[in-house]
Design a protein around this motif. Structure first.
Motif, PDB file in Angstrom:
ATOM      1  N   SER A  89     -19.916 -11.427  13.103  1.00  0.00           N
ATOM      2  CA  SER A  89     -19.530 -10.089  12.664  1.00  0.00           C
ATOM      3  C   SER A  89     -18.771 -10.151  11.341  1.00  0.00           C
ATOM      4  N   ARG A  90     -19.067  -9.215  10.455  1.00  0.00           N
ATOM      5  CA  ARG A  90     -18.343  -9.126   9.192  1.00  0.00           C
ATOM      6  C   ARG A  90     -16.885  -8.749   9.421  1.00  0.00           C
ATOM      7  N   TYR A  91     -16.643  -7.970  10.476  1.00  0.00           N
ATOM      8  CA  TYR A  91     -15.304  -7.455  10.737  1.00  0.00           C
ATOM      9  C   TYR A  91     -14.748  -8.003  12.041  1.00  0.00           C
ATOM     10  N   GLY A  92     -13.438  -8.232  12.049  1.00  0.00           N
ATOM     11  CA  GLY A  92     -12.717  -8.399  13.294  1.00  0.00           C
ATOM     12  C   GLY A  92     -12.276  -7.029  13.758  1.00  0.00           C
ATOM     13  N   LYS A  93     -11.055  -6.966  14.318  1.00  0.00           N
ATOM     14  CA  LYS A  93     -10.627  -5.660  14.809  1.00  0.00           C
ATOM     15  C   LYS A  93      -9.117  -5.520  14.793  1.00  0.00           C
ATOM     16  N   THR A  94      -8.568  -5.375  13.605  1.00  0.00           N
ATOM     17  CA  THR A  94      -7.201  -4.881  13.492  1.00  0.00           C
ATOM     18  C   THR A  94      -7.238  -3.388  13.785  1.00  0.00           C
ATOM     19  N   GLU A  95      -6.194  -2.874  14.438  1.00  0.00           N
ATOM     20  CA  GLU A  95      -6.180  -1.457  14.795  1.00  0.00           C
ATOM     21  C   GLU A  95      -4.775  -0.889  14.657  1.00  0.00           C
ATOM     22  N   ALA A  96      -4.684   0.445  14.771  1.00  0.00           N
ATOM     23  CA  ALA A  96      -3.387   1.125  14.714  1.00  0.00           C
ATOM     24  C   ALA A  96      -3.492   2.417  15.503  1.00  0.00           C
ATOM     25  N   TRP A  97      -2.342   2.863  16.006  1.00  0.00           N
ATOM     26  CA  TRP A  97      -2.318   4.042  16.882  1.00  0.00           C
ATOM     27  C   TRP A  97      -1.349   5.089  16.334  1.00  0.00           C
ATOM     28  N   VAL A 133       1.645  15.757   2.938  1.00  0.00           N
ATOM     29  CA  VAL A 133       0.850  14.562   3.226  1.00  0.00           C
ATOM     30  C   VAL A 133       1.801  13.383   3.375  1.00  0.00           C
ATOM     31  N   ARG A 134       1.642  12.631   4.466  1.00  0.00           N
ATOM     32  CA  ARG A 134       2.488  11.449   4.659  1.00  0.00           C
ATOM     33  C   ARG A 134       1.626  10.281   5.109  1.00  0.00           C
ATOM     34  N   ASP A 135       1.702   9.178   4.371  1.00  0.00           N
ATOM     35  CA  ASP A 135       0.985   7.970   4.763  1.00  0.00           C
ATOM     36  C   ASP A 135       1.603   7.411   6.037  1.00  0.00           C
ATOM     37  N   LEU A 136       0.758   6.926   6.938  1.00  0.00           N
ATOM     38  CA  LEU A 136       1.237   6.470   8.241  1.00  0.00           C
ATOM     39  C   LEU A 136       1.245   4.963   8.403  1.00  0.00           C
ATOM     40  N   PHE A 137       0.371   4.233   7.716  1.00  0.00           N
ATOM     41  CA  PHE A 137       0.308   2.788   7.888  1.00  0.00           C
ATOM     42  C   PHE A 137       0.222   2.097   6.540  1.00  0.00           C
ATOM     43  N   THR A 156       4.074   5.700  15.593  1.00  0.00           N
ATOM     44  CA  THR A 156       2.908   4.972  15.103  1.00  0.00           C
ATOM     45  C   THR A 156       3.072   3.503  15.452  1.00  0.00           C
ATOM     46  N   VAL A 157       1.946   2.845  15.757  1.00  0.00           N
ATOM     47  CA  VAL A 157       1.956   1.448  16.178  1.00  0.00           C
ATOM     48  C   VAL A 157       0.838   0.725  15.435  1.00  0.00           C
ATOM     49  N   PHE A 158       1.181  -0.377  14.776  1.00  0.00           N
ATOM     50  CA  PHE A 158       0.195  -1.211  14.096  1.00  0.00           C
ATOM     51  C   PHE A 158      -0.060  -2.436  14.957  1.00  0.00           C
ATOM     52  N   VAL A 159      -1.332  -2.753  15.186  1.00  0.00           N
ATOM     53  CA  VAL A 159      -1.711  -3.854  16.075  1.00  0.00           C
ATOM     54  C   VAL A 159      -2.602  -4.824  15.296  1.00  0.00           C
ATOM     55  N   PRO A 160      -2.026  -5.868  14.708  1.00  0.00           N
ATOM     56  CA  PRO A 160      -2.843  -6.815  13.941  1.00  0.00           C
ATOM     57  C   PRO A 160      -3.788  -7.597  14.843  1.00  0.00           C
ATOM     58  N   ALA A 176       9.466 -10.672  19.647  1.00  0.00           N
ATOM     59  CA  ALA A 176      10.610  -9.861  20.083  1.00  0.00           C
ATOM     60  C   ALA A 176      11.480  -9.404  18.919  1.00  0.00           C
ATOM     61  N   ASP A 177      11.611 -10.247  17.896  1.00  0.00           N
ATOM     62  CA  ASP A 177      12.486  -9.917  16.764  1.00  0.00           C
ATOM     63  C   ASP A 177      11.747  -9.228  15.623  1.00  0.00           C
ATOM     64  N   ARG A 178      10.460  -8.932  15.819  1.00  0.00           N
ATOM     65  CA  ARG A 178       9.680  -8.344  14.731  1.00  0.00           C
ATOM     66  C   ARG A 178       8.985  -7.045  15.122  1.00  0.00           C
ATOM     67  N   LEU A 179       9.339  -6.485  16.247  1.00  0.00           N
ATOM     68  CA  LEU A 179       8.662  -5.276  16.700  1.00  0.00           C
ATOM     69  C   LEU A 179       8.844  -4.112  15.738  1.00  0.00           C
ATOM     70  N   ASP A 180       9.956  -4.124  14.989  1.00  0.00           N
ATOM     71  CA  ASP A 180      10.176  -3.015  14.054  1.00  0.00           C
ATOM     72  C   ASP A 180       9.181  -3.034  12.899  1.00  0.00           C
ATOM     73  N   THR A 181       8.418  -4.124  12.746  1.00  0.00           N
ATOM     74  CA  THR A 181       7.367  -4.142  11.732  1.00  0.00           C
ATOM     75  C   THR A 181       6.074  -3.523  12.257  1.00  0.00           C
ATOM     76  N   LEU A 182       6.010  -3.317  13.569  1.00  0.00           N
ATOM     77  CA  LEU A 182       4.801  -2.781  14.191  1.00  0.00           C
ATOM     78  C   LEU A 182       4.956  -1.327  14.641  1.00  0.00           C
ATOM     79  N   VAL A 183       6.126  -0.976  15.118  1.00  0.00           N
ATOM     80  CA  VAL A 183       6.342   0.331  15.749  1.00  0.00           C
ATOM     81  C   VAL A 183       7.322   1.148  14.920  1.00  0.00           C
ATOM     82  N   HIS A 184       6.943   2.390  14.628  1.00  0.00           N
ATOM     83  CA  HIS A 184       7.808   3.283  13.858  1.00  0.00           C
ATOM     84  C   HIS A 184       7.888   4.639  14.548  1.00  0.00           C
TER      85      HIS A 184
END
Length: 336
Positions: free
Chosen positions: A123-131, A259-263, A181-185, A242-250
């Motif tokens: 596959s050309r793509y994997g699957k990073t996602e965000a909510w 207009v506000r960018d989310l990710f 918002t949640v970023f899921v690498p 545990a110490d980096r969740l603030d980089t994923l969840v806002h």
């Protein structure tokens, strides 16, 4: 809507597209859209040119005329996608958007990176996602990443024994509420909890390595997608988060800006929270209207009325767009 909706010159309102899935949910999607709920309809694949893994056409969105969006884009790629997108990504929209309403907790799983997907799944793509969390029941939560680093042997043992308590217990449990918002690498093990309703942006694949397959899938092969877990578990991010969740969840930062960018992940996809007064640059995109009513005033396609619960595919050729009314929406965009 006529066959002209396939030409890629104006925004097109889309019907629901809910392939049957292996877990329960969908009541919140039905409430938003004003349709009848389905017990196993927890996902609405919006403007999808992506199929379920191993399926020929399941998951593809059809326009109201009956034409598959994938075929319409292939026939009129510059109108739908724009010349710059075509030069970088070809006729692939490079985006998958879903409404996802978890009627039960989803299994612990993760998604491969671009490199792993290319090497092992072709596959050309994997699957990073965000909510974008649209709604959450009281006490609802998600599980994100291991709290502390785990060895490959430990993770393999949990999977072999299907030790759900150990897998869930090793993950960070994070309460969520509407507006978060949640970023899921790629690689991050995760599980969405019951009662969580999201707009989900993803790279355009259906590749999931399901660590916790028992009770959800028919067999282990569905968990590793034919690779065998010895290989498939190589995509799992075993680091401690545990110490980096603030980089994923806002949390919700709702303000007056139209207009506000989310990710901050433009290499994978982009998302904007949109309201009245928004000025939107031309782009292929997906619009999910969450509340209110309004009008999209497009440069080349005239005015398009929009109401809560409606989803639209937006072609590049419609041009610059301004938003009027009291609506609140999320515009989902391909990589920059």
């Amino acid at each position: 809507m006529s066959a002209d909706d396939a030409l890629g010159r104006r925004p097109v309102k889309l019907p629901a597209n809910q392939p049957e899935r292996f877990y329960r949910g969908g009541a919140a999607i039905a409430a938003l859209r004003g349709t009848e709920p389905r017990e196993f309809g927890p996902e609405d694949w919006v403007a999808s040119c992506t199929t379920l893994h191993g399926k020929r056409d399941v998951g593809l969105s059809a326009l109201p005329s009956g034409t598959l969006l994938r075929d319409a884009v292939a026939a009129h790629p510059e109108d739908w996608l724009g010349a710059t997108h075509l030069a970088r990504h070809g006729t692939d929209p490079a985006l998958l958007v879903k409404l996802l309403d978890a009627g039960q907790r989803l299994p612990v799983h993760c998604h491969p990176s671009d490199r792993f997907a290319a090497a092992h799944y072709g596959s050309r793509y994997g699957k990073t996602e965000a909510w974008v969390v649209v709604g959450a029941a009281p006490g609802a939560s998600v599980h994100l990443g291991f709290a502390r680093e785990q060895s490959a042997e430990t993770v393999a043992d949990w999977v072999a024994r299907q030790d759900t308590p150990a897998m869930l217990g090793a993950l960070n449990e994070v309460p969520v509420r509407a507006g978060d918002t949640v970023f899921v690498p790629a690689g991050l093990p995760h599980a969405i909890g019951a009662g969580v309703f999201i707009v989900e942006l993803q790279q355009p694949t259906d590749l999931s390595v399901t660590l916790e397959w028992k009770g959800f899938l028919d067999d282990a092969a569905g968990g590793h997608l034919g690779l065998g877990f010895e290989t498939a578990l190589g995509c799992v991010d075993r680091d401690g988060w545990a110490d980096r969740l603030d980089t994923l969840v806002h949390g919700d930062e709702e303000g007056a800006a139209p207009v506000r960018d989310l990710f901050g992940a433009p290499e994978f996809f982009r998302a904007e929270r949109v309201r009245a007064g928004a000025e939107l640059a031309p782009s292929f995109g997906v619009l999910v209207t969450l509340s209110g009513t309004g009008v999209l005033r497009t440069e080349h396609a005239g005015d398009v009325p929009v109401s809560a619960g409606e989803t639209f595919v937006l072609p590049h050729a419609a041009g610059a767009t301004t938003v009027d009314g009291d609506l609140s929406a999320v515009r989902c965009l391909p990589p920059a």
